[in-house]
Every structure is written in C-alpha cells, then in structure tokens.
Design a protein around this motif. Sequence first.
Motif, PDB file in Angstrom:
ATOM      1  N   GLN A 182       0.960  -1.381  -0.211  1.00 26.36           N
ATOM      2  CA  GLN A 182       0.004  -0.141   0.008  1.00 26.36           C
ATOM      3  C   GLN A 182       1.117   1.199   0.001  1.00 26.36           C
ATOM      4  OE1 GLN A 182      -2.597  -1.706   3.440  1.00 26.36           O
ATOM      5  NE2 GLN A 182      -4.004  -0.764   2.210  1.00 26.36           N
ATOM      6  N   ARG A 183       1.873   1.287   0.712  1.00 24.78           N
ATOM      7  CA  ARG A 183       3.034   2.239   0.473  1.00 24.78           C
ATOM      8  C   ARG A 183       4.257   1.884   0.826  1.00 24.78           C
ATOM      9  NH1 ARG A 183       0.657   3.537   5.880  1.00 24.78           N
ATOM     10  NH2 ARG A 183       2.199   3.469   7.329  1.00 24.78           N
ATOM     11  N   GLY A 184       5.307   2.305   0.562  1.00 22.31           N
ATOM     12  CA  GLY A 184       6.995   1.993   0.773  1.00 22.31           C
ATOM     13  C   GLY A 184       7.308   1.407  -0.625  1.00 22.31           C
ATOM     14  N   ASP A 185       8.521   0.694  -0.412  1.00 15.66           N
ATOM     15  CA  ASP A 185       9.559   0.485  -1.525  1.00 15.66           C
ATOM     16  C   ASP A 185       9.371  -0.904  -1.806  1.00 15.66           C
ATOM     17  OD1 ASP A 185      11.497  -0.071  -3.408  1.00 15.66           O
ATOM     18  OD2 ASP A 185      12.889   0.828  -2.329  1.00 15.66           O
ATOM     19  N   SER A 186       8.869  -1.443  -2.780  1.00 17.86           N
ATOM     20  CA  SER A 186       8.669  -2.849  -3.182  1.00 17.86           C
ATOM     21  C   SER A 186      10.044  -3.502  -3.109  1.00 17.86           C
ATOM     22  CB  SER A 186       8.012  -3.120  -4.233  1.00 17.86           C
ATOM     23  OG  SER A 186       8.536  -2.908  -5.398  1.00 17.86           O
ATOM     24  N   GLY A 187      11.092  -3.138  -3.500  1.00 17.71           N
ATOM     25  CA  GLY A 187      12.410  -3.491  -3.604  1.00 17.71           C
ATOM     26  C   GLY A 187      12.956  -3.937  -2.140  1.00 17.71           C
ATOM     27  N   ARG A 188      12.724  -3.122  -1.303  1.00 19.78           N
ATOM     28  CA  ARG A 188      12.908  -3.366   0.214  1.00 19.78           C
ATOM     29  C   ARG A 188      12.092  -4.428   0.533  1.00 19.78           C
ATOM     30  NH1 ARG A 188      13.558   2.006   3.565  1.00 19.78           N
ATOM     31  NH2 ARG A 188      14.206   0.591   5.117  1.00 19.78           N
ATOM     32  N   LEU A 189      11.098  -4.371   0.475  1.00 20.17           N
ATOM     33  CA  LEU A 189      10.071  -5.364   0.712  1.00 20.17           C
ATOM     34  C   LEU A 189      10.468  -6.644   0.486  1.00 20.17           C
ATOM     35  CD1 LEU A 189       7.780  -6.384   2.697  1.00 20.17           C
ATOM     36  CD2 LEU A 189       6.396  -5.795   0.658  1.00 20.17           C
ATOM     37  N   LEU A 190      10.922  -6.724  -0.632  1.00 14.52           N
ATOM     38  CA  LEU A 190      11.403  -7.968  -1.371  1.00 14.52           C
ATOM     39  C   LEU A 190      12.555  -8.644  -0.671  1.00 14.52           C
ATOM     40  CD1 LEU A 190      11.278 -10.377  -3.583  1.00 14.52           C
ATOM     41  CD2 LEU A 190      12.649  -8.801  -4.812  1.00 14.52           C
ATOM     42  N   GLU A 191      13.649  -7.651  -0.161  1.00 13.09           N
ATOM     43  CA  GLU A 191      14.772  -8.113   0.708  1.00 13.09           C
ATOM     44  C   GLU A 191      14.121  -8.561   1.932  1.00 13.09           C
ATOM     45  OE1 GLU A 191      17.334  -4.658   0.605  1.00 13.09           O
ATOM     46  OE2 GLU A 191      17.646  -4.783  -1.317  1.00 13.09           O
ATOM     47  N   LYS A 192      13.261  -7.742   2.533  1.00 15.72           N
ATOM     48  CA  LYS A 192      12.935  -8.286   3.767  1.00 15.72           C
ATOM     49  C   LYS A 192      12.002  -9.706   3.905  1.00 15.72           C
ATOM     50  CE  LYS A 192      11.432  -3.724   6.238  1.00 15.72           C
ATOM     51  NZ  LYS A 192      10.384  -3.021   6.808  1.00 15.72           N
ATOM     52  N   LEU A 193      11.493  -9.884   2.783  1.00 20.51           N
ATOM     53  CA  LEU A 193      10.659 -10.971   2.746  1.00 20.51           C
ATOM     54  C   LEU A 193      11.755 -12.525   2.504  1.00 20.51           C
ATOM     55  CD1 LEU A 193       7.585 -10.294   0.808  1.00 20.51           C
ATOM     56  CD2 LEU A 193       7.645 -10.696   3.069  1.00 20.51           C
ATOM     57  N   ASN A 194      12.677 -12.024   1.691  1.00 22.71           N
ATOM     58  CA  ASN A 194      13.909 -12.984   1.472  1.00 22.71           C
ATOM     59  C   ASN A 194      14.378 -13.345   2.759  1.00 22.71           C
ATOM     60  OD1 ASN A 194      13.519 -13.906  -1.173  1.00 22.71           O
ATOM     61  ND2 ASN A 194      14.411 -11.988  -2.093  1.00 22.71           N
ATOM     62  N   ASP A 195      14.710 -12.447   3.414  1.00 25.49           N
ATOM     63  CA  ASP A 195      15.389 -12.396   4.704  1.00 25.49           C
ATOM     64  C   ASP A 195      14.692 -13.240   5.725  1.00 25.49           C
ATOM     65  OD1 ASP A 195      17.991 -11.968   6.281  1.00 25.49           O
ATOM     66  OD2 ASP A 195      16.403 -10.869   7.456  1.00 25.49           O
ATOM     67  N   ARG A 196      13.307 -12.789   5.815  1.00 25.36           N
ATOM     68  CA  ARG A 196      12.244 -13.292   6.751  1.00 25.36           C
ATOM     69  C   ARG A 196      12.162 -14.921   6.541  1.00 25.36           C
ATOM     70  NH1 ARG A 196       9.262 -15.545   9.754  1.00 25.36           N
ATOM     71  NH2 ARG A 196       7.433 -14.486  10.866  1.00 25.36           N
ATOM     72  N   LEU A 197      12.197 -15.099   5.222  1.00 25.20           N
ATOM     73  CA  LEU A 197      11.789 -16.773   4.979  1.00 25.20           C
ATOM     74  C   LEU A 197      12.979 -17.566   4.239  1.00 25.20           C
ATOM     75  CD1 LEU A 197       8.607 -15.821   2.797  1.00 25.20           C
ATOM     76  CD2 LEU A 197       8.731 -16.667   5.241  1.00 25.20           C
ATOM     77  N   LYS A 198      14.280 -17.046   4.592  1.00 25.17           N
ATOM     78  CA  LYS A 198      15.716 -17.576   4.209  1.00 25.17           C
ATOM     79  C   LYS A 198      15.694 -19.002   4.692  1.00 25.17           C
ATOM     80  CE  LYS A 198      18.356 -15.425   7.662  1.00 25.17           C
ATOM     81  NZ  LYS A 198      19.518 -14.472   8.081  1.00 25.17           N
ATOM     82  N   ASP A 199      15.056 -19.333   5.996  1.00 22.82           N
ATOM     83  CA  ASP A 199      15.111 -20.799   6.478  1.00 22.82           C
ATOM     84  C   ASP A 199      13.933 -21.558   6.039  1.00 22.82           C
ATOM     85  OD1 ASP A 199      17.415 -19.856   8.214  1.00 22.82           O
ATOM     86  OD2 ASP A 199      16.022 -19.285   9.657  1.00 22.82           O
ATOM     87  N   LYS A 200      13.167 -21.039   5.173  1.00 24.69           N
ATOM     88  CA  LYS A 200      12.143 -21.949   4.808  1.00 24.69           C
ATOM     89  C   LYS A 200      12.279 -22.418   3.296  1.00 24.69           C
ATOM     90  CE  LYS A 200       8.836 -20.885   8.089  1.00 24.69           C
ATOM     91  NZ  LYS A 200       8.013 -22.064   8.844  1.00 24.69           N
ATOM     92  N   GLU A 201      12.954 -23.766   3.287  1.00 28.91           N
ATOM     93  CA  GLU A 201      13.758 -24.002   1.913  1.00 28.91           C
ATOM     94  C   GLU A 201      12.553 -24.187   0.803  1.00 28.91           C
ATOM     95  OE1 GLU A 201      15.999 -27.559   2.733  1.00 28.91           O
ATOM     96  OE2 GLU A 201      17.439 -26.380   3.912  1.00 28.91           O
ATOM     97  N   SER A 202      11.368 -24.537   1.363  1.00 28.74           N
ATOM     98  CA  SER A 202      10.263 -24.729   0.293  1.00 28.74           C
ATOM     99  C   SER A 202       9.345 -23.617   0.028  1.00 28.74           C
ATOM    100  CB  SER A 202       9.410 -26.191   0.639  1.00 28.74           C
ATOM    101  OG  SER A 202       8.795 -25.674   1.813  1.00 28.74           O
TER     102      SER A 202
END
Length: 507
Positions: A182-202
């Motif tokens: 809804q607001r903010g930078d999708s690039g930064r959000l993508l980085e956040k999600l990748n970092d948050r889910l890095k232990d979820k191999e599947s």
Amino acid sequence: MYRVFIVDDEPFIIEGLYDIIDWADYGLEIVGHAGNGQKALEALRHTPVDVLITDISMPVMNGLDLIRGARQQRPELKAIVLSGFSEFEYLKEGMKLGIENYLLKPINVDELSSTLTTTVAKLHSSKTDSLLDAYGKQILKDNTLYRWLMGQIAPAEFRERAELLGLSLNQPYIAVAVLHLQRGDSGRLLEKLNDRLKDKESYAVFRDVDGDLVIAAALPHWVEGKREFLELMAELGEELEEENPVQIGIGSIGQLPDEAVLSYEEAKKSLQYFLIYPEHRLIDYSLLPANERISRPEFPVVWQDYAKLILAKDKDQLLARIAQDFEDMQAIPGVTPEYVQDAALELMVRFKMTLQDIKHTEESDLFRQGFDCIRNASSYTELVEAIGDVACRVIESLVKDVKSPVVHQVLRYIHDHYAEELSLKTLGAHYHIHPVYLGQLFHKEAGETFTEYINKYRVERAKEQLVATNLKVHEIARSVGYWETGYFYKQFKKYVGISPTEYKSLH
C-alpha cells in the motif's frame, strides 16, 4: 514502441526473427542488427535499445561479453539469449547477468512469444523502476516463477531452472499468497521477505509483472501445511503493518504441479475483495462467503455474457441482463437475502477486474460507493439499482475514453516530433495514461496500430525529402526518426513498394 536489437552471426537467423514474429503486436520494433558482439556494441552506443536478443557463440565478441558491455551503457537493458547448445556454464553465466530467457535453436516460436510477452509486461509495469534495480538471480527467479504460475513454462524446463536457482518445491501441495504493497518500496520489501523466509527451503518469493510480491510455498501436508502457512502470513501482515502495510490475498491449497496456477489466480483475485472488506489485513479466497455460494451450479449469472456486453459498451442490454438475472435469483428455492447480497458483491468485483483488464489501471473510487450501497441496501430494488449504477459507470468510463481527445493530442505530438524517439511508454507517461491502454485507444480511433501509423507518417516525410533535397538516404532516415538505415529501407519498401534509392531516381 520498445526497441529491439538482434545479434547473430548467421544471417538467416536474423532474417527469420524479422519474419516469424509480428513485433508490432507486442509493442516492439526492431531498430537494428549485427553479425557479432563488437559491431553490436558499437551500434548500441548511438542506438537506444530496450531489448537485446543475442546469440552466445559469435566471432570477435560473444553474446555474454556483449551483454556486459551493453549494460555499462544501459543498465536496465533486457537481454534474451539464443544458443545452439544447451551448455550449463553458459546458462549459469547468463543467469548471473539477469537474462530474461535462454532459448535453444531452432527457436521455439511459442516460447519466444511467451518470453516477449513477459518482457514487455515488465517494461510496461508502473513499478518497472523497482524491478530494474536488481539483476542476477532474483530477476531470473522472477521470470521463471511468474511464467510457471501463469502456465507459460514447460514442466521439464521449470524443473531444470528450479534446480539451477536452488528452488525446492518438491512437495505434494502448493499455497500461494500475493502481497499488495500500500505504501513503501517494493524492492526493500522483497529483501525483507527473502531475509524473513531464508530458513523456509520450500518457500519462494518473487515479484510479478504488476509489482506485487508473491510467496509460493510447497507444503508436505494439506491441513497442517495450510494452518502453518496462514499463521505465517498473518504474522507477516502484523510485522509489516507500520512500515510496509500490505494487503495479503491467499489462494486455495492445491496439488502440485497441476493446481499451482489456480492458487495464484485465486490469490490475485482475493486482493480485489479488500474493497468489500477494507478492515481485513488478509483474505483467504477459500473462505470468502461469495466464493462458497456463488460457485453453486444454480447461480444464474453467466459472466461471459456480461463481459461481452461490457466490451460492446451496450448499457441498455447490460442493465436488462442485471434485472433479469436478479429476478431469476429471487425465484431460487431457499434463496436468502445474504445470498443475493453476496452475488451482487461478487458481480462488483468482476466488473472491477474486467475494467482493470481493459484499461490496465485501477479505478477503485468508481466502485467504492457501489460497494457501500450494496452492503447497506434495505430492499431488492435498492440492491439492483446499486448494481445498475456501477454498471453504467463502467460503460461510461469506457465510452469516455473512446471519445477522449488524448489520441488526437498524441497524433499532433507525432506530427510535431516524428524525428524523435517515440514510444507508447513515453507518450503514455506524457499524457498520464497506461501505455497498453493508450495503444488500444489509438488503434480504435486511428484504425491502425501506433507503430504502423508512425512508420507510414515517417515514410511520407522521407518521400518529400527524397524529392526536394539532395540529402543522402541515411541522412534522410535519421531526419525522420530511423536510427538504423536497414530498417528504414525495410519500412520504406513495405509502404511504397520500391526502395528509397529507386524512388529518388524516379523523381
């Protein structure tokens, strides 16, 4: 038009690429070609290009070195690689460079078409800037996963690329969530999600062509997997609420690989329901009351008929169809007011999605009042009137655009600036209209595509100069907007029937 440059040391490949694709249909035009990487790099220094299609193995300079050199001049350049060999090292190196696809010769026309469609969609997207900031593995991952969830990639190719990208989706079930920022930078959000889910191999995270973030999760168990997935999405929604508030749409749990596409479709559609349920942070498509009821076979609405009436802009027939269908609905045994209201809300969602598909832009304000009127309707008459009012607004929005002066402004701009670089993208930005929709409007009012009109207009101006001046052909080509003389010859002969040189000699 986006500009394409082709590089291959085999002339028949270049000729074939000119002929096997109707480039204008994709919003593309070929502005030049070369027989090796060195010549191409020199040409690209003075030729603006959006898409580079290049062979890998060529004399003087190979395709990978060409991409590296071209990216120094134009970092956002899209690259598609051709090769006669399925070399793993080449593919791996291409992946590092962020190529759009690696196509084997002989070229599969369907795969090339699919790749061009995806590439143009990226270029068109209003969030292209953020998509262009990251190259390498994530871009190839975006391309691969998007094509997979759109059903545009063969299973064997997907397995090969998933292995190369380190994606582990070898489980029996699939769940897909789409996060709309809804607001903010999708690039930064993508980085956040990748970092948050890095232990979820599947789990795999990527951006689709609309700029939405997509989480695809392969699950070992249906019930337990769904529970964990929903809990995780709820946690993400809470974590992102303050800095990056998102709306999360979730598709049904399905079996891999057959139901991955359906789960993604449902997740995308779930986002439309935030207009109905604005207080929600997360919407699970499988739990939508409208979805449970309206899918029943006795529901009388045939959406295809509505879509045809909308496309035809037939307001009277559309209103008559709404009145008849909801009258029929009242006659269904055991029908409840809640059922009728849910059906009306579902119809509003489909109206909104159809208008968005046609115009390639959201018009949420057009529908908000309609949703409120439907939720607050105290009688059947008020409900049908609310639906009819929104239907009229949808038709009026389309009719208004057909009569809009924007195309006439574009025509004047072309006549004044035909020697400059012109594209639907730049003109769309200038007149604040989506390039895809501008192209559709232009075609309707001008009776021909944007590219056809520009080429004809430029050729007419070139004919005048060939008769009235002593300029050389390549000078005239540049003066009317053609950077590549060979392409000018091709267009001139297409519309005049003879070459520029022959035309000049006759006058």
